[in-house]
Design an enzyme around this catalytic site. Structure first.
Site, PDB file in Angstrom:
ATOM      1  N   GLY A  46       0.778  -1.145  -0.006  1.00  0.00           N
ATOM      2  CA  GLY A  46       0.017  -0.038  -0.074  1.00  0.00           C
ATOM      3  C   GLY A  46       0.812   1.096   0.028  1.00  0.00           C
ATOM      4  O   GLY A  46       2.067   1.144   0.593  1.00  0.00           O
ATOM      5  N   GLN A  51       3.250  10.036   0.866  1.00  0.00           N
ATOM      6  CA  GLN A  51       4.340   9.251   1.008  1.00  0.00           C
ATOM      7  C   GLN A  51       5.307   9.805  -0.126  1.00  0.00           C
ATOM      8  O   GLN A  51       6.474   9.411  -0.084  1.00  0.00           O
ATOM      9  CB  GLN A  51       4.280   7.703   1.044  1.00  0.00           C
ATOM     10  CG  GLN A  51       3.627   7.223   2.497  1.00  0.00           C
ATOM     11  CD  GLN A  51       3.550   5.956   2.515  1.00  0.00           C
ATOM     12  OE1 GLN A  51       2.631   5.438   2.054  1.00  0.00           O
ATOM     13  NE2 GLN A  51       4.350   5.211   3.099  1.00  0.00           N
ATOM     14  N   CYS A  94       5.842  -0.021   7.539  1.00  0.00           N
ATOM     15  CA  CYS A  94       5.502   1.093   6.696  1.00  0.00           C
ATOM     16  C   CYS A  94       6.749   1.556   5.743  1.00  0.00           C
ATOM     17  O   CYS A  94       7.896   1.365   6.287  1.00  0.00           O
ATOM     18  CB  CYS A  94       5.192   2.348   7.617  1.00  0.00           C
ATOM     19  SG  CYS A  94       4.650   3.800   6.714  1.00  0.00           S
ATOM     20  N   LEU A  95       6.499   1.697   4.613  1.00  0.00           N
ATOM     21  CA  LEU A  95       7.535   2.275   3.529  1.00  0.00           C
ATOM     22  C   LEU A  95       8.338   3.343   4.106  1.00  0.00           C
ATOM     23  O   LEU A  95       9.404   3.438   3.849  1.00  0.00           O
ATOM     24  CB  LEU A  95       6.994   2.151   2.136  1.00  0.00           C
ATOM     25  CG  LEU A  95       6.552   0.928   1.770  1.00  0.00           C
ATOM     26  CD1 LEU A  95       5.767   1.177   0.293  1.00  0.00           C
ATOM     27  CD2 LEU A  95       7.665  -0.134   1.568  1.00  0.00           C
ATOM     28  N   HIS A 136      -4.506   1.621   7.642  1.00  0.00           N
ATOM     29  CA  HIS A 136      -3.094   2.487   7.629  1.00  0.00           C
ATOM     30  C   HIS A 136      -2.824   3.501   6.584  1.00  0.00           C
ATOM     31  O   HIS A 136      -2.208   4.594   7.020  1.00  0.00           O
ATOM     32  CB  HIS A 136      -2.207   1.139   7.361  1.00  0.00           C
ATOM     33  CG  HIS A 136      -0.657   1.685   7.408  1.00  0.00           C
ATOM     34  ND1 HIS A 136       0.279   1.001   8.258  1.00  0.00           N
ATOM     35  CD2 HIS A 136       0.081   2.420   6.558  1.00  0.00           C
ATOM     36  CE1 HIS A 136       1.486   1.785   7.990  1.00  0.00           C
ATOM     37  NE2 HIS A 136       1.421   2.352   6.622  1.00  0.00           N
ATOM     38  N   GLU A 137      -3.315   3.327   5.357  1.00  0.00           N
ATOM     39  CA  GLU A 137      -3.042   4.348   4.529  1.00  0.00           C
ATOM     40  C   GLU A 137      -3.894   5.512   4.518  1.00  0.00           C
ATOM     41  O   GLU A 137      -3.482   6.689   4.357  1.00  0.00           O
ATOM     42  CB  GLU A 137      -3.494   3.490   2.813  1.00  0.00           C
ATOM     43  CG  GLU A 137      -2.373   2.488   2.601  1.00  0.00           C
ATOM     44  CD  GLU A 137      -0.971   2.701   2.751  1.00  0.00           C
ATOM     45  OE1 GLU A 137      -0.595   3.861   2.713  1.00  0.00           O
ATOM     46  OE2 GLU A 137      -0.401   1.640   2.858  1.00  0.00           O
ATOM     47  N   HIS A 140      -2.409   7.831   6.854  1.00  0.00           N
ATOM     48  CA  HIS A 140      -1.414   8.760   6.319  1.00  0.00           C
ATOM     49  C   HIS A 140      -1.872  10.016   5.467  1.00  0.00           C
ATOM     50  O   HIS A 140      -1.204  11.012   5.679  1.00  0.00           O
ATOM     51  CB  HIS A 140      -0.594   7.855   4.953  1.00  0.00           C
ATOM     52  CG  HIS A 140       0.294   7.049   5.350  1.00  0.00           C
ATOM     53  ND1 HIS A 140       1.653   7.504   6.095  1.00  0.00           N
ATOM     54  CD2 HIS A 140       0.726   5.760   5.061  1.00  0.00           C
ATOM     55  CE1 HIS A 140       2.366   6.491   6.332  1.00  0.00           C
ATOM     56  NE2 HIS A 140       1.941   5.525   5.712  1.00  0.00           N
TER      57      HIS A 140
HETATM   58 NI    NI Z   1       2.722   3.501   5.814  1.00  0.00          NI
END
Ligand code: NI
Length: 168
Positions: A46, A51, A94-95, A136-137, A140
């Site tokens: 995701g 991000q 998380c990226l 989660h997204e 963000h």
């Molecule tokens: Ni994330």
């Protein structure tokens, strides 16, 4: 298509509330394409627009490609959680906070509304990993990171270790 740079914690853009998408443009389509490409390149499931330094309410998800190799992307523009049920604990990462994972509680199932890539309204009922990734997204888009859901002690410990790893 282009791979975009993924912003890492503690970058300020990750803390900004993203703006709703007002209209579908060629530029938006390019951003969606780039985000999908970037998500796969980073082996993520995701990615939210902030991000990649775009403060827009847009997320892309693919929870299945890692298992079966077949891409099946979900693009959600201006997503909103309208209903949520139950609660479940699981580990996530998380990226934007690479190499760190933690176990936290999320709602178990959701009803989400938003718009798809063609700006058609969509409704999505989901549970399991998909429900977790969507929460989660969407976090963000509101400047919230998974570590914000941890207890103060766990959060401070993770932050300290993570920031220390950056300075190495
Ligand atoms: Ni994330």
């Amino acid at each position: 298509m282009a791979i975009r740079d993924i912003k890492k914690y503690p970058d300020e853009i990750l803390r900004k509330k993203a703006e709703p998408v007002e209209s579908f443009t060629a530029e938006l389509d390019k951003l969606i394409e780039d985000m999908i490409e970037t998500m796969y390149f980073a082996s993520g499931i995701g990615l939210a627009a902030p991000q990649v330094a775009e403060s827009k309410r847009l997320i892309v998800i693919d929870t299945s490609w890692e298992n079966n190799g077949n891409p099946s992307q979900i693009v959600l523009i201006n997503p909103e959680i309208v209903e949520c049920h139950g609660s479940i604990e699981s580990e996530e990462g998380c990226l934007s906070i690479p190499n760190y994972r933690a176990t936290l509680k999320r709602n178990a199932s959701l009803l989400v509304k938003g718009y798809d890539r063609q700006m058609r309204p969509i409704e999505l009922e989901c549970e399991g990993l998909l429900a977790r990734v969507i929460q989660h997204e969407i976090d963000h888009l509101n400047g919230i990171l998974f570590l914000d859901h941890l207890s103060l002690i766990k959060r401070e410990l993770l932050k300290k270790r993570y920031l220390k790893s950056l300075s190495k």
